[in-house]
Scaffold this motif. Structure first.
Motif, mmCIF file in Angstrom:
data_model
loop_
_atom_site.group_PDB
_atom_site.id
_atom_site.type_symbol
_atom_site.label_atom_id
_atom_site.label_comp_id
_atom_site.label_asym_id
_atom_site.label_seq_id
_atom_site.Cartn_x
_atom_site.Cartn_y
_atom_site.Cartn_z
ATOM 1 N N ALA A 158 0.553 -0.809 0.286
ATOM 2 C CA ALA A 158 0.229 -0.648 -0.227
ATOM 3 C C ALA A 158 0.582 1.437 0.172
ATOM 4 O O ALA A 158 0.891 1.836 -0.826
ATOM 5 N N LEU A 161 1.790 1.574 -3.653
ATOM 6 C CA LEU A 161 1.302 2.759 -4.550
ATOM 7 C C LEU A 161 0.678 4.605 -3.951
ATOM 8 O O LEU A 161 0.635 4.973 -4.322
ATOM 9 N N ARG A 162 0.934 4.584 -2.827
ATOM 10 C CA ARG A 162 0.587 5.562 -2.079
ATOM 11 C C ARG A 162 1.742 6.242 -3.031
ATOM 12 O O ARG A 162 1.900 8.081 -3.392
ATOM 13 N N GLY A 164 2.970 6.026 -5.554
ATOM 14 C CA GLY A 164 2.675 5.941 -7.149
ATOM 15 C C GLY A 164 3.577 4.818 -7.798
ATOM 16 O O GLY A 164 4.030 5.521 -8.756
ATOM 17 N N THR A 166 4.602 1.367 -8.793
ATOM 18 C CA THR A 166 3.788 -0.405 -8.876
ATOM 19 C C THR A 166 4.606 -1.171 -9.245
ATOM 20 O O THR A 166 6.279 -1.370 -9.684
ATOM 21 N N ASP A 205 -5.336 -5.645 -3.750
ATOM 22 C CA ASP A 205 -4.641 -5.716 -3.098
ATOM 23 C C ASP A 205 -4.963 -4.558 -2.317
ATOM 24 O O ASP A 205 -6.094 -3.761 -2.595
ATOM 25 N N ALA A 207 -4.925 -0.948 -2.362
ATOM 26 C CA ALA A 207 -5.619 -0.843 -3.251
ATOM 27 C C ALA A 207 -6.814 -0.532 -3.456
ATOM 28 O O ALA A 207 -7.323 0.309 -4.403
ATOM 29 N N ARG A 209 -6.441 -2.684 -6.372
ATOM 30 C CA ARG A 209 -6.072 -3.282 -7.707
ATOM 31 C C ARG A 209 -6.119 -4.787 -7.823
ATOM 32 O O ARG A 209 -5.818 -5.279 -6.392
#
Ligand SMILES: Nc1nc2c(ncn2[C@@H]2O[C@H](COP(=O)(O)OP(=O)(O)OP(=O)(O)O)[C@@H](O)[C@H]2O)c(=O)[nH]1
Ligand SMILES: O=C(O)[C@H](O)COP(=O)(O)O
Length: 235
Positions: A158, A161-162, A164, A166, A205, A207, A209
């Motif tokens: 997470a 992802l925060r 930005g 991957t 996941d 977030a 996705r």
């Protein structure tokens, strides 16, 4: 590019508390040092890691020519974050943060983590249960905040992802196997790495996705040749 590896190590006298039921204080200290030695071997033989540092409050962990950064009592995450900033100030552009209790780690495992991380910007190596995080590749200045501790792997996902990013998830026995519990000691005594047998199925996941999830074969891990060691990168 300048790639530094960073290993956090608490005072050996305080380490591996979960093994206190089966190992005495001296044995646990020796274990901490022996595992660190193996991790250092792997890092120093890596072709992609340029320098190695340890952040620790201990003063006599190793006689090898590696950087020892002071632990200012900020806890695991604070110490790693602070040490990462120090290394960035000294010119590090990439960091491999790696725990010292990965006795099966090999130079190829670390190189794979770095290669995958370079491609994706961030690479995470979870533990066998995919709950904890044993190693992370990141670029300095990415804003990534370390969240080692209970169930850190989904939290690190997470966090990536925060930021930005991957992340690539790198699963290799040498990075996945850590020694935390008495049962792990039997594997540590085993001289060869093990394979992970698993299939990929999608899940969400943190977030929302889709990420592949690894489901391991419940059979004991057989010993395999290194070329069949699995990894995967999220596409
Ligand atoms: N420098 C530093 N390293 C730490 C700190 N806390 C934990 N570590 C290291 O981070 C890694 C994971 O730590 P833990 O799981 O908390 O401790 P452990 O010694 O591996 O095992 P247990 O005592 O059984 O929890 C180990 O390599 C520790 O030595 C800290 O405050 N500072
Ligand atoms: O984030 C994690 O997985 C923990 O900090 C790792 O520590 P352990 O593998 O020694 O429990």
């Amino acid at each position: 590019m300048s790639c530094w590896a960073l290993i956090p190590i608490k005072l050996p006298a305080l380490g591996k508390g979960r093994l206190a039921g089966v190992l005495g204080p001296g044995e646990r200290q020796r274990l901490v040092r022996a595992m660190l030695d193996r991790v250092l071997d792997a890092l120093l033989d890596s072709t992609l890691v340029n320098r190695v540092a340890i952040v620790t409050p201990a003063t006599n962990l190793t006689s090898r020519p590696i950087e020892i950064l002071p632990d200012r009592g900020l806890g695991l995450n604070g110490s790693v974050q602070q040490a990462g900033l120090t290394l960035a100030e000294r010119g590090a552009t990439e960091l491999v943060v790696m725990h010292g209790d990965l006795p099966l780690a090999r130079p190829e495992d670390i190189d794979e983590l770095v290669l995958r991380g370079r491609q994706a910007g961030l690479a995470l190596a979870p533990d066998q249960a995919r709950v904890g995080t044993n190693a992370i590749y990141l670029k300095t200045g990415s804003g990534f905040r370390f969240q080692f501790g209970t169930e850190s792997f989904p939290i690190h996902l997470a966090e990536a992802l925060r930021c930005g990013l991957t992340p690539t998830i790198v699963e290799r026995p040498g990075l996945a196997f850590d020694v935390d519990l008495p049962a792990d000691l039997a594997h540590f005594a085993h001289p060869l790495p093990h394979s992970l047998t698993h299939t990929l199925t999608p899940r969400r996941d943190p977030a929302g996705r889709h990420f592949p999830t690894l489901h391991r074969n419940p059979m004991p891990w057989p010993t395999v040749h290194s070329e069949s060691l699995p990894t995967y990168a999220r596409d």
